[in-house]
Motif scaffolding. Sequence first.
Motif, PDB file in Angstrom:
ATOM      1  N   THR A  43      32.879  44.561  45.115  1.00 15.44           N
ATOM      2  CA  THR A  43      34.142  44.069  44.434  1.00 15.44           C
ATOM      3  C   THR A  43      33.532  43.312  43.192  1.00 15.44           C
ATOM      4  OG1 THR A  43      35.470  43.523  46.331  1.00 15.44           O
ATOM      5  CG2 THR A  43      36.214  42.378  44.634  1.00 15.44           C
ATOM      6  N   TRP A  44      34.145  43.707  41.923  1.00 15.42           N
ATOM      7  CA  TRP A  44      33.920  43.281  40.740  1.00 15.42           C
ATOM      8  C   TRP A  44      34.961  42.378  40.084  1.00 15.42           C
ATOM      9  CZ3 TRP A  44      29.308  43.811  38.060  1.00 15.42           C
ATOM     10  CH2 TRP A  44      28.181  44.422  38.607  1.00 15.42           C
ATOM     11  N   HIS A  45      36.236  42.553  40.578  1.00 15.14           N
ATOM     12  CA  HIS A  45      37.221  41.975  40.127  1.00 15.14           C
ATOM     13  C   HIS A  45      37.676  40.882  40.962  1.00 15.14           C
ATOM     14  CE1 HIS A  45      40.937  41.198  37.454  1.00 15.14           C
ATOM     15  NE2 HIS A  45      41.375  41.239  38.723  1.00 15.14           N
ATOM     16  N   PHE A  47      40.001  38.758  43.495  1.00 17.16           N
ATOM     17  CA  PHE A  47      41.177  38.878  44.060  1.00 17.16           C
ATOM     18  C   PHE A  47      41.566  37.562  44.930  1.00 17.16           C
ATOM     19  CE2 PHE A  47      39.959  43.370  43.218  1.00 17.16           C
ATOM     20  CZ  PHE A  47      41.231  43.482  42.629  1.00 17.16           C
ATOM     21  N   GLY A  48      42.840  37.460  45.080  1.00 18.41           N
ATOM     22  CA  GLY A  48      43.343  36.193  45.440  1.00 18.41           C
ATOM     23  C   GLY A  48      42.928  36.037  47.015  1.00 18.41           C
ATOM     24  N   GLY A  49      42.152  34.766  47.392  1.00 16.94           N
ATOM     25  CA  GLY A  49      41.727  34.352  48.736  1.00 16.94           C
ATOM     26  C   GLY A  49      40.327  34.636  48.854  1.00 16.94           C
ATOM     27  N   THR A  50      39.585  35.382  48.092  1.00 13.97           N
ATOM     28  CA  THR A  50      38.180  35.471  47.908  1.00 13.97           C
ATOM     29  C   THR A  50      37.331  34.616  46.794  1.00 13.97           C
ATOM     30  OG1 THR A  50      38.234  37.559  46.711  1.00 13.97           O
ATOM     31  CG2 THR A  50      38.450  37.649  49.132  1.00 13.97           C
ATOM     32  N   ILE A  53      33.694  33.380  47.138  1.00 19.97           N
ATOM     33  CA  ILE A  53      32.509  34.264  47.369  1.00 19.97           C
ATOM     34  C   ILE A  53      32.077  34.426  45.936  1.00 19.97           C
ATOM     35  CG2 ILE A  53      31.850  36.402  48.290  1.00 19.97           C
ATOM     36  CD1 ILE A  53      34.363  36.489  49.836  1.00 19.97           C
ATOM     37  N   TYR A  57      30.523  40.861  44.654  1.00 16.23           N
ATOM     38  CA  TYR A  57      29.843  40.722  45.998  1.00 16.23           C
ATOM     39  C   TYR A  57      30.163  42.109  46.749  1.00 16.23           C
ATOM     40  CZ  TYR A  57      34.751  40.064  47.145  1.00 16.23           C
ATOM     41  OH  TYR A  57      36.047  40.134  47.451  1.00 16.23           O
ATOM     42  N   THR A  59      30.916  44.024  50.241  1.00  8.51           N
ATOM     43  CA  THR A  59      31.300  43.971  51.667  1.00  8.51           C
ATOM     44  C   THR A  59      30.959  45.136  52.468  1.00  8.51           C
ATOM     45  OG1 THR A  59      33.193  42.627  50.915  1.00  8.51           O
ATOM     46  CG2 THR A  59      33.359  43.797  53.390  1.00  8.51           C
ATOM     47  N   THR A  96      32.411  31.188  55.155  1.00  9.07           N
ATOM     48  CA  THR A  96      33.011  31.312  54.031  1.00  9.07           C
ATOM     49  C   THR A  96      34.219  30.397  53.821  1.00  9.07           C
ATOM     50  OG1 THR A  96      32.833  33.604  53.809  1.00  9.07           O
ATOM     51  CG2 THR A  96      34.478  33.142  52.511  1.00  9.07           C
ATOM     52  N   VAL A  98      37.925  30.112  52.562  1.00 10.00           N
ATOM     53  CA  VAL A  98      39.056  30.858  52.567  1.00 10.00           C
ATOM     54  C   VAL A  98      40.162  29.621  52.172  1.00 10.00           C
ATOM     55  CG1 VAL A  98      40.932  32.349  53.169  1.00 10.00           C
ATOM     56  CG2 VAL A  98      38.291  32.704  54.011  1.00 10.00           C
TER      57      VAL A  98
END
Lengths: 112, 380
Positions: A43-45, A47-50, A53, A57, A59, A96, A98
């Motif tokens: 993930t490069w962008h 998003f809500g909730g992460t 991190i 990152y 996954t 993590t 959240v």
Amino acid sequence: MQRCQGCSHWHWPAVSRCSECGAWDPPWQDVPIEGAVFSWATTWHPFGGTEAIGVPYTTVLVALPHADNRRLLGLWEGEEGELSMGAAVVGSVGATMVGKTEVPSLRWRLAR
Amino acid sequence: MRSTVISGLAELSAMKSSGDVTALGLYCQVAREAAADAGLERGEIDGLLIHTPFDGFSLYWPTVLADTLNLKLGFFDVVELGGASAAGMVWRAAAAIEAGLCNHVLCLTADVFTGLGGVRDLMPGQRQEYEMPYGASPPNGYYAMVARRHMHQYGTRPEQLAKIAVDQRTNAMATPGALFGSKPLTIDDVLNSPMVCDPLHLFEVVSPCSGGAGVVVSRRSAAKSAHAPISILGAGEAGSHLNIARRPDITHSWAQDSAAKAFAMAGLKAADMDVAQLYDCYTIAVLILLEDLGFCAKGQGGAFVAGHDLTWSGDFPCNTSGGQLSYGQPGGAGGMIPVVETVRQLMGRAGERQVLNASKGVAHGNGGVMADEVTLVLAN
């Protein structure tokens, strides 16, 4: 991991009742945190909730041979370039944030 | 379902912002336009199916909407199958009519985009406990994992996925109201766009927006539309899980099952379709649906896309209004785009992008991460 006492079915995510045979409260069994990479995404962008991190990152989705190849998600601790399909990996339990809650989460790295 | 038809449609322009208009306001607008298109007066509407909007999510939405529009209903409900909700409404409406509960059912979707936080809060608890801590921001991370696995198992290439976005952009340029209908895309544009969730690029991911769309399902004998009514030849629905980690093979979806049921009911096969409108939250979703609906063999989606022209004037017209990738994804209303566009094409009302001699089409909705699947086979 939960394994049903009635039909031996492995469960993830956790359940209060076995979806296969209906037994209540499948007991937890220790399972070696090791497996094989089934897929991954980086993930490069944000998003809500992460947000905690921090991008980028990776996954990973890992199949656990000691639990009928049930797959677990986790965060990758190595370089993305180390990843390949089927690669042997080992995991550890980290945490993590959240939102304002610290949640236990699996971390994976290459088996040495 | 042979005694029911789709008698009208409505679709609002995709909007980055709806200003002061709420989801309820958009719902009312879609309802009025759809009923008018079907040639119906308010008092003739006796059925209502909706998808609860993310914006203003609450109980009793069908009742609230009926109250606002002063409808007298004999059948009303919520259909909550994520992106498959719209397609799921159509056969439920037809079944209710055949059961004698009603004659004209408004099947409506509308939503106002106010940010992703509200959507996240509506996700089931297991996602928040077992998925979010791993950064698997749903659904981007999951679809990216599906794409990577498809690439690994079948040799699918990034440029093949990118071509889906390119052809759909061409379609959007012939579609009034499309959010991204002014500038063409090339494969290089897609591959050079920012990486959102590797291997998916920005132009392979839908852009949330506001909007709404709907259709009217009517008893055939009561249909009053000035337009030729559209027959519902077949419908199929399938699904069983939410979490992608539970699927035996993440490159296959339940769409295989929903499509098999729908085509069997219709007595037709994928190759008989003149247009295909497939749920397209990401390019990889279209590719997998092409395979699972039977347009090509499993694993051949990349070669199929590369070897066919998916534009409205091409040899395989697909997502002819631009799909969600280029029309925009107005929340839960995104799933209505395949339904409305199939009906529009079969009614011969697609204007500049009309597919010549289109008589049969498939509309497919997909909810979650290839989880809830609904296939409709329609004909004029």
